[in-house]
Write a protein that holds these residues in place. Structure first.
Motif: not given
Length: 83
Positions: A45-48, A57-80
């Motif tokens: 999804v990120f690539f397309f 810029p690609a580096w900014a989109s990487g940061i913008i996409a990585g931050d929600p991935c990190l935070h969603s993982g931090c919130f989903l692990i305790p819920l699971c």
């Protein structure tokens, strides 16, 4: 209809799609073999979406996409683990 097509290819819309769809795609996984090897759709999804963003810029989109991935993982692990 022409205005909608024009808006769907704008940078802000693609950035919003990147923020929303990359973590969701990261949670969708499939096992191509009958083993522990798995493939995530988050990278695809990120690539397309990155291919559509020509001026951002690609580096900014990487940061913008990585931050929600990190935070969603931090919130989903305790819920699971709670269930």
């Amino acid at each position: 209809m022409n205005l909608l097509k024009k808006w769907l290819n704008t940078e802000p819309y693609l950035i919003i799609m990147l923020i929303v769809l990359t973590p969701i795609g990261g949670e969708l996984k499939f096992y191509p073999f009958e083993d522990s090897f798995r493939v995530s759709f988050g990278t695809v999804v990120f690539f397309f979406i990155l291919l559509q963003m020509k001026k951002f810029p690609a580096w900014a989109s990487g940061i913008i996409a990585g931050d929600p991935c990190l935070h969603s993982g931090c919130f989903l692990i305790p819920l699971c683990q709670a269930t």
